[in-house]
Design a protein around this motif. Structure first.
Motif, short mmCIF file in Angstrom:
data_model
loop_
_atom_site.label_atom_id
_atom_site.label_comp_id
_atom_site.label_asym_id
_atom_site.label_seq_id
_atom_site.Cartn_x
_atom_site.Cartn_y
_atom_site.Cartn_z
N LEU A 126 0.83 -1.21 0.00
CA LEU A 126 0.00 0.00 0.00
C LEU A 126 0.86 1.25 0.00
CD1 LEU A 126 -2.74 1.52 0.39
CD2 LEU A 126 -2.36 1.28 2.86
N VAL A 183 1.13 3.61 -3.34
CA VAL A 183 0.32 4.84 -3.25
C VAL A 183 1.15 6.04 -2.82
CG1 VAL A 183 -1.67 5.92 -2.13
CG2 VAL A 183 -1.77 3.50 -2.79
N PRO A 222 -6.43 3.63 4.50
CA PRO A 222 -5.94 3.30 3.15
C PRO A 222 -6.30 4.34 2.08
CG PRO A 222 -7.02 1.41 4.16
CD PRO A 222 -7.36 2.60 4.99
N ILE A 223 -7.36 5.15 2.31
CA ILE A 223 -7.84 6.04 1.25
C ILE A 223 -7.54 7.51 1.51
CG2 ILE A 223 -9.67 4.48 0.49
CD1 ILE A 223 -11.65 6.11 2.15
N ALA A 236 -2.53 9.31 6.68
CA ALA A 236 -2.75 7.86 6.71
C ALA A 236 -2.10 7.21 7.92
CB ALA A 236 -2.22 7.22 5.42
N LYS A 250 -2.36 0.53 -7.68
CA LYS A 250 -2.75 1.55 -6.71
C LYS A 250 -4.18 1.38 -6.20
CE LYS A 250 0.46 5.24 -8.02
NZ LYS A 250 0.61 6.67 -8.36
N SER A 263 -5.75 0.51 -2.30
CA SER A 263 -6.33 1.35 -1.25
C SER A 263 -7.85 1.21 -1.20
CB SER A 263 -5.95 2.81 -1.48
OG SER A 263 -6.41 3.26 -2.74
N SER A 296 -10.14 -0.53 1.94
CA SER A 296 -11.20 0.21 2.62
C SER A 296 -12.56 -0.47 2.44
CB SER A 296 -11.25 1.64 2.09
OG SER A 296 -12.19 2.41 2.80
#
Length: 450
Positions: A255, A259, A320-321, A328, A393, A396, A400
């Motif tokens: 992650l 990201v 995650p978002i 985060a 990517k 994320s 979630s």
């Protein structure tokens, strides 16, 4: 002096079992730091990596946990732990020799087999060393193991992986050159065998709080739990939800790499630091909450589990978002605290409603259900969803979405089931009082055993 020595020895046993638990999680989580080099070396997909992180460990763990729990209720829990440590350390070491997907899958099976004995045997031993008033505190301390173990895996493991990567391939044991990811398995697996030797210092305690005399010493734990399915079900669902949230950490390295552009060393350091700080903070909150929420009540440990879920579910869905790495990691830290609180509450709550002669089996059944829903389904589903969305990517969104799908219904049902758990805990406490009074009248009370 003798009483103080006995007290110190009881806590020595708790600390040693805690360290064994830490070791098991170190070996389990080290793979998550090696995702990208293993993918490159073996040409694997995210779905295959998800299988290695989840089902590959969980399948054998699920298959053998209940039979081993039955064995632990009938034989020496100490010797089962010794055998388990030897098996999983050897499987971790042998993972370094794997050169394709199937051998690594097999060694992850073996890791699950070896680690299946840890919680059933350890929680049962601790419960027999401590009475009902002290038991929640001892088990809560023991349940810091997953966070300390995972923290050590990410912090020390991240440093180890980065150092080995910088050093490059090495010749080892006169058997040729090994890649850095292979060496990591060797350095993690071999030293763990020392704990098998330390377990020889543990004395097997006498089993306490036997209530099912009418069913005999080998009473069916499954039948006992199914007859009381509302209380046991609410507890198991809550713990399963929490464990499912914990499996998300297996995807933290990909992650933050994909990201936010972080390196393995950076992710390992932050995640490990969070485990080492959020884990103890959560354990301390759980110890406080078990007193504050359970004062004069028998359902305090269950309330601790619910408190942890109310922290971890929203934070796990959020981190995650979030658009920046800084935001985060703050949300992730809070999620870690919540998971630690809930992790301390679950097993302690289980022991408050389970008779002594089926403690290992009840923990084994409890862990089997948790393992089926958490690591067996979570990691591969997230990997498959990421592959399906067509971009790395997208991990994320997959993470979630998984939290929301699992977490919200679980919170609702656990809150509704609290009254059923409370009734079971009150019934157990009442039976213990009646049992003690009957033994006092008949003069058959057994002497207390350490």
């Amino acid at each position: 002096m003798e009483k103080r020595t006995g007290e110190l020895y009881r806590w020595y046993v708790v600390v040693l079992l805690l360290l064994v638990f830490v070791l098991s999680y170190f070996d389990r989580y080290i793979l998550s730091l090696l995702v990208e080099p293993i993918k490159k070396a073996m040409g694997l997909s995210d779905f295959q990596i998800g299988l290695l992180m989840g089902p590959a460990f969980s399948i054998f763990n699920v298959l053998v946990t209940i039979p081993l729990g039955v064995m632990a209720d009938r034989t020496s829990r100490k010797w089962l732990l010794v055998a388990g440590i030897v098996i999983w350390c050897m499987m971790t070491t042998m993972s370094g020799f794997a050169m394709s997907f199937l051998p690594l899958l097999f060694f992850r099976f073996g890791l699950g087999l070896g680690e299946a004995v840890v919680s059933p045997c350890s929680v049962s031993i601790i419960s027999d060393y401590f009475g009902r008033k002290e038991r929640a505190r001892a088990i809560s301390l023991y349940m810091a193991g997953p966070y300390l173990g995972a923290g050590l895996a990410f912090l020390a493991g991240g440093y180890l992986v980065s150092t080995l990567h910088d050093a490059g391939p090495m010749e080892l044991f006169g058997m040729g050159h090994f890649e850095p990811w292979q060496l990591a398995f060797f350095f993690v697996g071999i030293p763990g065998l020392l704990f098998a030797i330390l377990m020889l210092t543990v004395r097997e305690p006498a089993r306490t709080e036997k209530l099912s005399r009418q069913d005999g010493p080998q009473a069916s734990a499954v039948r006992y739990m199914l007859k009381r399915w509302r209380g046991f079900g609410a507890l198991t669902l809550g713990a399963t939800c929490n464990f499912a949230m914990s499996t998300l950490t297996l995807w933290n390295v990909p992650l933050f790499q994909r990201v936010h552009g972080w390196s393995i060393g950076e992710i390992g350091a932050v995640t490990g630091l969070f485990y080492f700080t959020a884990g103890p903070i959560g354990t301390a909150i759980a110890l406080w909450a078990s007193k504050a929420l359970g004062k004069g009540k028998e359902d305090g440990a269950m309330r601790v589990l619910i408190l942890g879920l109310f922290i971890t579910v929203p934070m796990s869905a959020l981190y995650p978002i979030l658009p920046s790495a800084q935001m985060a990691v703050v949300a992730m830290f809070l999620a870690f605290i919540g998971k630690s609180v809930a992790t301390a509450g679950g097993p302690a709550a289980l022991q408050m409603i389970t008779p002594g002669e089926m403690r290992s089996r009840s923990v084994a059944i409890f862990n089997t259900v948790i393992t089926l829903i958490g690591p067996l389904l979570g990691p591969p589903l997230i990997g498959a969803a990421t592959d399906w969305m067509g971009t790395p990517k997208a991990i994320s969104i997959a993470l979630s979405g998984f939290v929301l799908l699992v977490g919200i219904p679980s919170l609702l049902f656990v809150c509704l089931g609290l009254k059923h758990y409370r009734a079971l805990a009150q019934d157990m406490a009442g039976n213990l009082i009646a049992e003690d009074q009957a033994e006092t009248v008949t003069g058959n009370a057994a002497p207390a055993t350490a």
